[in-house]
Every structure is written in structure tokens, then in C-alpha cells.
Design an enzyme around this catalytic site. Structure first.
Site, PDB file in Angstrom:
ATOM      1  N   HIS A   1      61.428 -79.914 -80.296  1.00 13.10           N
ATOM      2  CA  HIS A   1      60.248 -79.976 -79.205  1.00 13.10           C
ATOM      3  C   HIS A   1      60.376 -79.541 -77.829  1.00 13.10           C
ATOM      4  CE1 HIS A   1      58.179 -83.517 -81.646  1.00 13.10           C
ATOM      5  NE2 HIS A   1      58.943 -82.847 -82.564  1.00 13.10           N
TER       6      HIS A   1
ATOM      7  N   GLU B   1      53.458 -83.633 -90.431  1.00 11.96           N
ATOM      8  CA  GLU B   1      54.645 -84.666 -89.858  1.00 11.96           C
ATOM      9  C   GLU B   1      54.475 -84.906 -88.760  1.00 11.96           C
ATOM     10  OE1 GLU B   1      58.157 -86.450 -88.822  1.00 11.96           O
ATOM     11  OE2 GLU B   1      57.466 -84.548 -88.260  1.00 11.96           O
ATOM     12  N   GLU B   2      54.106 -83.753 -87.875  1.00  9.91           N
ATOM     13  CA  GLU B   2      54.005 -83.774 -86.467  1.00  9.91           C
ATOM     14  C   GLU B   2      52.691 -84.447 -85.914  1.00  9.91           C
ATOM     15  OE1 GLU B   2      56.827 -83.835 -84.827  1.00  9.91           O
ATOM     16  OE2 GLU B   2      57.774 -81.998 -85.517  1.00  9.91           O
TER      17      GLU B   2
ATOM     18  N   ASP C   1      54.891 -77.891 -90.320  1.00  9.79           N
ATOM     19  CA  ASP C   1      54.302 -77.972 -88.993  1.00  9.79           C
ATOM     20  C   ASP C   1      55.325 -78.027 -88.168  1.00  9.79           C
ATOM     21  OD1 ASP C   1      54.657 -80.493 -90.193  1.00  9.79           O
ATOM     22  OD2 ASP C   1      53.110 -81.193 -88.772  1.00  9.79           O
TER      23      ASP C   1
ATOM     24  N   HIS D   1      58.843 -80.811 -93.579  1.00  8.56           N
ATOM     25  CA  HIS D   1      57.640 -80.411 -92.987  1.00  8.56           C
ATOM     26  C   HIS D   1      57.690 -79.087 -92.417  1.00  8.56           C
ATOM     27  CE1 HIS D   1      58.496 -81.077 -88.684  1.00  8.56           C
ATOM     28  NE2 HIS D   1      59.236 -82.168 -89.080  1.00  8.56           N
TER      29      HIS D   1
ATOM     30  N   GLU E   1      65.170 -84.004 -92.078  1.00  9.62           N
ATOM     31  CA  GLU E   1      65.302 -84.097 -90.446  1.00  9.62           C
ATOM     32  C   GLU E   1      66.335 -83.853 -89.889  1.00  9.62           C
ATOM     33  OE1 GLU E   1      62.480 -84.159 -88.618  1.00  9.62           O
ATOM     34  OE2 GLU E   1      60.913 -84.578 -89.777  1.00  9.62           O
TER      35      GLU E   1
END
Length: 377
Positions: free
Chosen positions: A350, A133-134, A69, A67, A162
Site C-alpha cells: 500500500h 479484497e481491497e 485487485d 486477489h 497474503e
């Protein structure tokens, strides 16, 4: 192809969910130039990209999933470096998505481009990239897989890029994931004065009884999974008064479960416990459940060994086959084909000043390249 440069270009795309931010446009240009047939599979306001090198329906097709995003920046003033600047300081690249997971996408795209350019395989290489995905994950990888089925596209095996390593490159790969379930309880009683509780029916007391019943060990773990967990995440009634018994209260729990359970079996259990407390207290308790993913495991075998061997060859470490952590889009891919996850160290994902050592990006590209060569050997 330089995965480090591609990572920096992707980080400079402000693709905070659900904004595409130019990331998929960039990747489509890169992949198209390398001979991949690219299709935008956008659905529900979400941008997705499907790319295939080789014939549709090839007997052997290796897929990558990832992903572009990213989660919001948060307090931009707290960042030492521009979150969309891709600055490199002392061999470390900073930016939102540096770890999760624009570096992973760049590494497998670069590895795939190099592979099909230098040693065209007898088969197909498929790349699926989502922008959701997020977020809710409803119109992302799910949309891509739906489109693939409708258009005769397939992957024989898939690797999700990931971040999987806790502290050091090569130490862990994921061969499965726990399931995830959220349950919302709404208790409806009778409002009254706290000095006269016999004239009311307290929904909070009922919720406390229910939570006490379900807040316990669910199992002791299974062959490939740790024990399931239940976490009480909210209890509230929005009552500003201290002398009023409220009419309604809510509570929420989140369960991460292994293959001793299913979403359906846990839902049935929760509804049964709520019904028992309702019968005992006279407080009506409604239950709403969302199952965001079932537990799954890719059985150890030739595919998992291929990934493990490739990681060990490039890092000197034999990765532990784990099912730990949260959920990922592998929970959707597993319904299409066998899937394994391997990627970078995820310690800063994050976080403020999310970052990745650039050497690890190059190392990840080398791992993915080796996986492709050995898969089609």
C-alpha cells in the site's frame, strides 16, 4: 513456470478495485493452458476466477486463495518507478501490487501449474482469485464460496497467499485473525446558545461520556490472540459556530477483537452503554454496527505443521504461528475449510514504490510447490 515473469505481467494490469484490468483474463489463459477448468464467477460488478485441476468433489483437494485487485496509486508523481511498469532495479521489482499480492498469486499459480504438469496428484488443486479484497469484500471471495457450494466444488484445505512476514521471509504465518467491528453513534440533543447551556441538550457531551465509558481495555488476550483493541476514529458535529450547541453529533469506533468476544456480544455491549448514557443525559443515541469479520483460529495440527515445515525447509526459519494484523479473506474461507495464510514480507504494501525482491518470489513459489508435494504425498 516462471513466477517472476508472471508477477511482472500481472503488475502491468491496472486492476485497481473494482477494475479487473486484464489480470484475471491473463490468469485464466495461463491456467486453462495447464489443464485447469476455469470459470468466471462475477457478481455485483466484481470479477472473480475459479479454477480446478482434477475431478470435482475429489476426496482430497488443496486450495489457494488470493486477489489481483490493488489499492489506488495515490500521487503518481511521488513514485520513483511506474506503478504499473514492473520495473526491476538491483533485483527488486517495483509496482502497485508487487507485494499485496500479485506476487503471491503468481507464486501459487506457477507452483500449481508446475505441480500438476510434472506430478499429477490423486486429487484436485483449486485456485480462487478475487478482484474485491481491497474493496467492500462482499462480491469477491464470498461470491466464489457461494458458487462453489451451489456447484458441488470444495477445498479440503486452503492457503491464502497474503503477505504475512514482518521483516524476513519465513518468520511468520497466520493461523487466524482477529474480528473487526465498526460502530457509528449518532447523538440527537437540542440546539441552543452556548451561553445558556441549560436551555439546550448537548449531544457532544453525551458522546464524550459514552466514549469515556467504552474506551478501556476489553480483555487481556487469550491463548492464541493478543488483547482486543478499541479505537475512537471520528468525533464530529459539523458545527462551524463556536457559540452554538449543536443539535446532533456523531462518533465512530473500530474494534479488533479476539475469541473472547463475538460481533454479537460486542454489539450488545455497545448498545447497552449507549442506552445507559441516553438515560443519564436525555440525549437520544442511535447505534449502527457493521461486523466485517469474526475472530477465528485454525487449531495447530497436521495442516499448520505441513505449512510450517515447508516454510522452514525453504527458508531455514520456523515461522511463528500468529493471529496478528488486520483482516483478510481467510475470514470467509474458514467457514468452508481449514485455512492458513503464508506469503511475502509485507513492509511496502500500500506504500509509494511498493516493491518485492525478485528472489523472494522464486522462494515463495518453491515453498508453495513443496506444500503441494507434501500434501498429496
Amino acid at each position: 513456470m516462471d513466477a517472476i515473469d508472471l508477477t511482472s505481467r500481472l503488475i502491468r494490469c491496472p486492476s485497481v478495485t473494482p477494475d479487473e484490468g486484464g489480470a484475471l483474463v491473463l490468469l485464466e489463459q495461463v491456467l486453462s493452458a495447464a489443464g485447469f477448468a476455469c470459470t468466471r464467477v462475477d457478481r455485483g460488478g466484481v470479477s472473480n476466477l475459479f479454477a480446478r485441476w482434477g475431478a470435482r468433489g475429489a476426496n482430497k483437494s488443496f486450495g489457494f486463495n488470493g486477489h489481483t485487485d490493488v489499492v489506488p496509486v495515490g500521487d503518481a508523481a511521488a513514485w520513483t518507478h511506474d506503478p504499473f511498469g514492473a520495473e526491476v532495479v538491483d533485483g527488486v521489482m517495483y509496482g502497485r501490487g508487487a507485494t499485496d499480492m500479485k506476487s503471491g498469486v503468481a507464486a501459487f499459480v506457477a507452483a500449481a501449474v508446475d505441480f500438476v504438469t510434472t506430478t499429477p496428484p490423486d486429487g484436485a488443486v483449486v485456485i480462487t482469485i478475487t478482484g474485491d479484497e481491497e474493496g467492500p469484500s462482499v462480491d469477491g471471495t464470498v461470491a466464489l464460496l457461494d458458487w462453489m457450494v451451489s456447484n458441488g466444488e470444495k477445498m479440503s484445505h486452503c492457503l491464502v497467499g497474503e503477505p504475512t512476514c514482518p521483516n524476513e521471509m519465513g518468520e511468520m504465518m497466520k493461523i487466524g485473525r482477529r474480528g473487526s467491528l465498526t460502530a457509528w453513534f449518532t447523538a440527537e440533543g437540542v440546539q441552543g446558545h452556548s451561553a445558556y447551556p441549560h436551555r439546550a441538550r448537548n449531544p457532544m457531551s453525551a458522546l464524550v461520556k459514552l466514549l469515556a465509558r467504552i474506551d478501556r481495555p476489553l480483555d487481556e488476550g487469550t491463548a492464541h490472540f493478543d488483547a482486543s483493541t478499541l479505537a475512537i476514529t471520528t468525533v464530529d458535529c459539523g458545527n462551524p459556530a463556536t457559540n452554538v450547541i449543536p443539535a446532533k453529533g456523531q462518533a465512530t469506533v473500530n474494534i479488533r477483537f479476539n475469541d473472547a468476544h463475538s460481533g454479537a456480544s460486542l454489539t450488545e455491549w455497545l448498545r447497552g452503554e449507549a442506552a445507559a448514557v441516553e438515560a443519564e443525559t436525555g440525549v437520544k443515541i442511535g447505534v449502527r454496527v457493521n461486523i466485517s469479520g469474526e475472530s477465528f483460529v485454525t487449531a495447530p495440527g497436521a495442516f499448520t505443521e505441513l505449512v510450517a515445515r515447508s516454510v522452514e525447509a525453504e527458508t531455514g526459519r520456523r515461522p511463528v504461528a500468529s493471529t496478528s494484523g488486520g483482516t483478510s479473506d481467510a475470514r470467509f474461507v474458514k467457514d468452508h475449510c481449514p485455512v492458513v495464510e503464508f506469503g511475502l514480507v509485507g513492509r511496502t504494501m500500500h506504500q509509494v514504490d511498493e516493491c518485492v525482491p525478485v528472489a523472494q518470489i522464486a522462494q515463495l513459489q518453491a515453498i508453495y510447490g513443496r506444500i503441494l508435494r507434501d500434501y498429496f504425498a
